[in-house]
Motif scaffolding. Structure first.
Motif, mmCIF file in Angstrom:
data_model
loop_
_atom_site.group_PDB
_atom_site.id
_atom_site.type_symbol
_atom_site.label_atom_id
_atom_site.label_comp_id
_atom_site.label_asym_id
_atom_site.label_seq_id
_atom_site.Cartn_x
_atom_site.Cartn_y
_atom_site.Cartn_z
ATOM 1 N N MET A 178 -10.303 23.905 40.237
ATOM 2 C CA MET A 178 -10.530 24.341 38.859
ATOM 3 C C MET A 178 -10.092 25.791 38.724
ATOM 4 S SD MET A 178 -11.398 21.879 36.949
ATOM 5 C CE MET A 178 -12.148 22.561 35.499
ATOM 6 N N SER A 179 -8.876 26.049 39.191
ATOM 7 C CA SER A 179 -8.286 27.372 39.074
ATOM 8 C C SER A 179 -8.005 27.669 37.606
ATOM 9 C CB SER A 179 -6.976 27.426 39.857
ATOM 10 O OG SER A 179 -6.020 26.546 39.283
ATOM 11 N N PRO A 180 -7.797 28.927 37.248
ATOM 12 C CA PRO A 180 -7.460 29.249 35.851
ATOM 13 C C PRO A 180 -6.263 28.447 35.344
ATOM 14 C CG PRO A 180 -8.013 31.242 37.046
ATOM 15 C CD PRO A 180 -7.986 30.136 38.058
ATOM 16 N N ARG A 181 -5.279 28.219 36.224
ATOM 17 C CA ARG A 181 -4.111 27.449 35.808
ATOM 18 C C ARG A 181 -4.491 26.008 35.475
ATOM 19 N NH1 ARG A 181 1.564 26.795 39.253
ATOM 20 N NH2 ARG A 181 2.635 25.460 37.719
ATOM 21 N N THR A 182 -5.341 25.404 36.324
ATOM 22 C CA THR A 182 -5.783 24.036 36.072
ATOM 23 C C THR A 182 -6.575 23.957 34.778
ATOM 24 O OG1 THR A 182 -5.864 23.539 38.443
ATOM 25 C CG2 THR A 182 -7.139 22.117 36.984
ATOM 26 N N MET A 183 -7.470 24.906 34.575
ATOM 27 C CA MET A 183 -8.292 24.903 33.373
ATOM 28 C C MET A 183 -7.442 25.070 32.118
ATOM 29 S SD MET A 183 -11.650 27.024 34.677
ATOM 30 C CE MET A 183 -12.562 26.703 33.165
ATOM 31 N N ALA A 184 -6.410 25.904 32.228
ATOM 32 C CA ALA A 184 -5.512 26.090 31.085
ATOM 33 C C ALA A 184 -4.764 24.802 30.772
ATOM 34 C CB ALA A 184 -4.532 27.218 31.374
ATOM 35 N N THR A 185 -4.423 24.029 31.816
ATOM 36 C CA THR A 185 -3.727 22.753 31.622
ATOM 37 C C THR A 185 -4.629 21.720 30.954
ATOM 38 O OG1 THR A 185 -2.352 23.175 33.581
ATOM 39 C CG2 THR A 185 -2.502 20.899 32.816
ATOM 40 N N LEU A 186 -5.914 21.720 31.340
ATOM 41 C CA LEU A 186 -6.843 20.722 30.826
ATOM 42 C C LEU A 186 -7.422 21.095 29.464
ATOM 43 C CD1 LEU A 186 -8.868 19.944 34.090
ATOM 44 C CD2 LEU A 186 -6.988 18.624 33.120
ATOM 45 N N ALA A 187 -7.372 22.383 29.133
ATOM 46 C CA ALA A 187 -8.042 22.860 27.919
ATOM 47 C C ALA A 187 -7.616 22.126 26.651
ATOM 48 C CB ALA A 187 -7.839 24.359 27.768
ATOM 49 N N PRO A 188 -6.312 21.883 26.414
ATOM 50 C CA PRO A 188 -5.939 21.199 25.169
ATOM 51 C C PRO A 188 -6.585 19.827 25.010
ATOM 52 C CG PRO A 188 -4.026 22.242 26.160
ATOM 53 C CD PRO A 188 -5.122 22.327 27.167
ATOM 54 N N GLU A 189 -6.701 19.093 26.115
ATOM 55 C CA GLU A 189 -7.348 17.783 26.053
ATOM 56 C C GLU A 189 -8.819 17.939 25.672
ATOM 57 O OE1 GLU A 189 -6.772 14.565 26.368
ATOM 58 O OE2 GLU A 189 -4.630 14.609 26.746
ATOM 59 N N ALA A 190 -9.512 18.854 26.339
ATOM 60 C CA ALA A 190 -10.933 19.046 26.072
ATOM 61 C C ALA A 190 -11.163 19.482 24.629
ATOM 62 C CB ALA A 190 -11.514 20.061 27.039
ATOM 63 N N LEU A 191 -10.339 20.405 24.160
ATOM 64 C CA LEU A 191 -10.526 20.951 22.822
ATOM 65 C C LEU A 191 -10.089 19.980 21.724
ATOM 66 C CD1 LEU A 191 -9.416 24.627 23.467
ATOM 67 C CD2 LEU A 191 -11.743 23.716 23.315
ATOM 68 N N SER A 192 -9.342 18.942 22.101
ATOM 69 C CA SER A 192 -8.937 17.954 21.106
ATOM 70 C C SER A 192 -10.111 17.129 20.604
ATOM 71 C CB SER A 192 -7.872 17.015 21.696
ATOM 72 O OG SER A 192 -8.438 16.156 22.673
ATOM 73 N N ARG A 193 -11.200 17.133 21.346
ATOM 74 C CA ARG A 193 -12.427 16.441 20.949
ATOM 75 C C ARG A 193 -13.573 17.445 21.042
ATOM 76 N NH1 ARG A 193 -9.029 13.473 19.599
ATOM 77 N NH2 ARG A 193 -8.906 11.198 19.809
ATOM 78 N N PRO A 194 -13.692 18.345 20.064
ATOM 79 C CA PRO A 194 -14.654 19.450 20.162
ATOM 80 C C PRO A 194 -16.105 18.988 20.291
ATOM 81 C CG PRO A 194 -13.678 19.317 17.961
ATOM 82 C CD PRO A 194 -12.876 18.427 18.830
ATOM 83 N N LEU A 195 -16.480 17.886 19.646
ATOM 84 C CA LEU A 195 -17.859 17.414 19.773
ATOM 85 C C LEU A 195 -18.150 16.965 21.198
ATOM 86 C CD1 LEU A 195 -18.336 15.428 16.439
ATOM 87 C CD2 LEU A 195 -19.174 17.710 17.014
ATOM 88 N N TRP A 196 -17.184 16.301 21.795
ATOM 89 C CA TRP A 196 -17.341 15.866 23.192
ATOM 90 C C TRP A 196 -17.490 17.073 24.103
ATOM 91 C CZ3 TRP A 196 -13.943 16.688 27.381
ATOM 92 C CH2 TRP A 196 -14.245 15.979 28.549
#
Length: 393
Positions: A178-196
């Motif tokens: 869960m390096s900063p690079r990994t988190m940056a890659t995953l962030a768009p997916e997570a933020l696409s469902r803000p309630l989740w």
């Protein structure tokens, strides 16, 4: 029903889960291989069986109890071991609590996001499921950890083909850190469902996808991606390896992923107490038929020596009754409870199990049986004359 639960059947739960989850997470839940023929075949098989309802002497009470792997359960539906249930903050512990409330057992995957000790505290009928990952000393340490935590039985799952292709899309590879690079890659997916994503933030956590039950030599929990790389590089177990595992455990033991009479007999020979007929929910070899089609043949071959379970495609209580009528002692459900988990966490899983239980009793009422153990093939109508498929012998 909890006010948090917003579905009345599994079809509604599936639609709500798809809307709630980020696309990559949904694809991981939906899964299936290649063109998805087997994924759909698991559902199709149940629709090729019907019932002949009765109208006289219908029952007023229902006995749905059974025993599997030495565990008494209130109805023959067990939570299937499914990896990485970090699709909701409640995770495997919440699923285990829901199963305990419903009076049934919890199958816990090696790939779970919660540790076996936490899950057994939530459900004292926890069955630990093992994948063959790493060296024998590593596997032995994980088995002993499950025993120490209070797991009541052990499952070894052998039906995975490592096929990554899906015609409808493949989720990104699970993270190895869960390096900063990994988190940056995953962030768009997570933020696409803000309630989740907000549901995790309210708990002060993020879905980081560690797998504590596949702990390394120093006891640390690797990230899913790193453990998966080790899984793919581990030579598959031989029959002698599985027998070693059975003797190491010593208690109730199941082999999951059986698809042939030969393998069923080999499971009997190594001393297994139960088998589960499975194509891994359409995630083994695409093109393999639903286990429901050859369940009676396997039961005829080994059913007097070993308990036979089945999984894949169960979405209704009537599906459970059909499986029992064909000889299954009980069934596993996987995607069904994941839909409920995605929508409403523990309460959603509990409602899924209650929907299935009510459906079992409603079907028993319609076909005139008070005890589920009295259900047989005589209660079924084969809508496809070629429904039954003899497995390889």
């Amino acid at each position: 029903m909890s006010t948090k639960v917003r579905f009345r059947n599994l079809a509604e739960a599936e639609r709500l889960a798809k809307r709630r989850l980020p696309r990559a997470v949904w694809l991981a839940v939906k899964a299936g291989n290649e063109q998805g023929w087997t994924l759909q075949e698991n559902l199709r098989a149940f629709n090729e069986l019907g019932f002949s309802p009765t109208i006289f002497d219908r029952p007023t009470t229902f006995d749905t109890r059974t025993t599997i792997l030495g565990l008494d359960v209130d109805f023959p539906v067990l939570v299937s071991p499914v990896g990485a249930q970090a699709i909701h903050p409640d995770g495997e512990v919440g699923v285990a609590r829901a199963a305990a409330r419903a009076g049934t057992a919890m199958g816990l995957s090696s790939w779970a996001s919660d540790a076996v000790a936490d899950v057994t505290r939530a459900n004292d009928k926890t069955i630990f499921q093992l994948y063959w990952v790493g060296t024998k000393p590593q596997i032995e340490a994980r088995v002993e950890a499950a025993r120490a935590a209070g797991a009541k039985a052990l499952i070894v799952t052998l039906d995975w083909s490592h096929t990554p292709r899906r015609d409808w899309g493949v989720p990104p590879a699970p993270p190895s850190d869960m390096s900063p690079r990994t988190m940056a890659t995953l962030a768009p997916e997570a933020l696409s469902r803000p309630l989740w994503f907000a549901s995790y933030l309210r708990r002060g956590r993020i879905p980081e996808l560690k797998v504590p039950n596949l702990f390394t030599a120093d006891g640390s929990a690797p990230y899913f991606g790193k453990a998966w790389a080790e899984f793919e590089s581990t030579p598959p177990p031989t029959w002698a390896d599985v027998k070693w595992l059975r003797e190491l455990w010593g208690g109730p033991f199941m082999v999951k992923g059986v698809n042939t009479i030969k393998d069923a007999k080999l499971a009997v020979d190594l001393g297994a107490d139960a088998i589960s007929l499975s194509n891994h929910g359409g995630n083994n070899i695409d093109g393999s038929p639903s286990p429901l089609r050859y369940l009676p043949h396997v039961v005829e071959a080994v059913g007097d020596q070993i308990d036979v379970m089945v999984d894949g495609g169960i979405r209704r209580g009537s599906d459970v009754v059909k499986a029992v009528a064909l000889g299954a002692k009980a069934v596993f459900v996987g995607r069904a409870f994941l839909y409920g988990l995605a929508v409403s966490g523990e309460d959603g899983v509990h409602e899924v199990l209650q929907i299935l239980r009510r459906g079992i009793e409603e079907t028993m009422y319609g076909i005139g049986h008070s005890r589920l153990s009295d259900v047989s093939r005589d209660d079924l109508m084969f809508l496809n004359p070629h429904f039954l498929v003899p497995p390889a012998s």
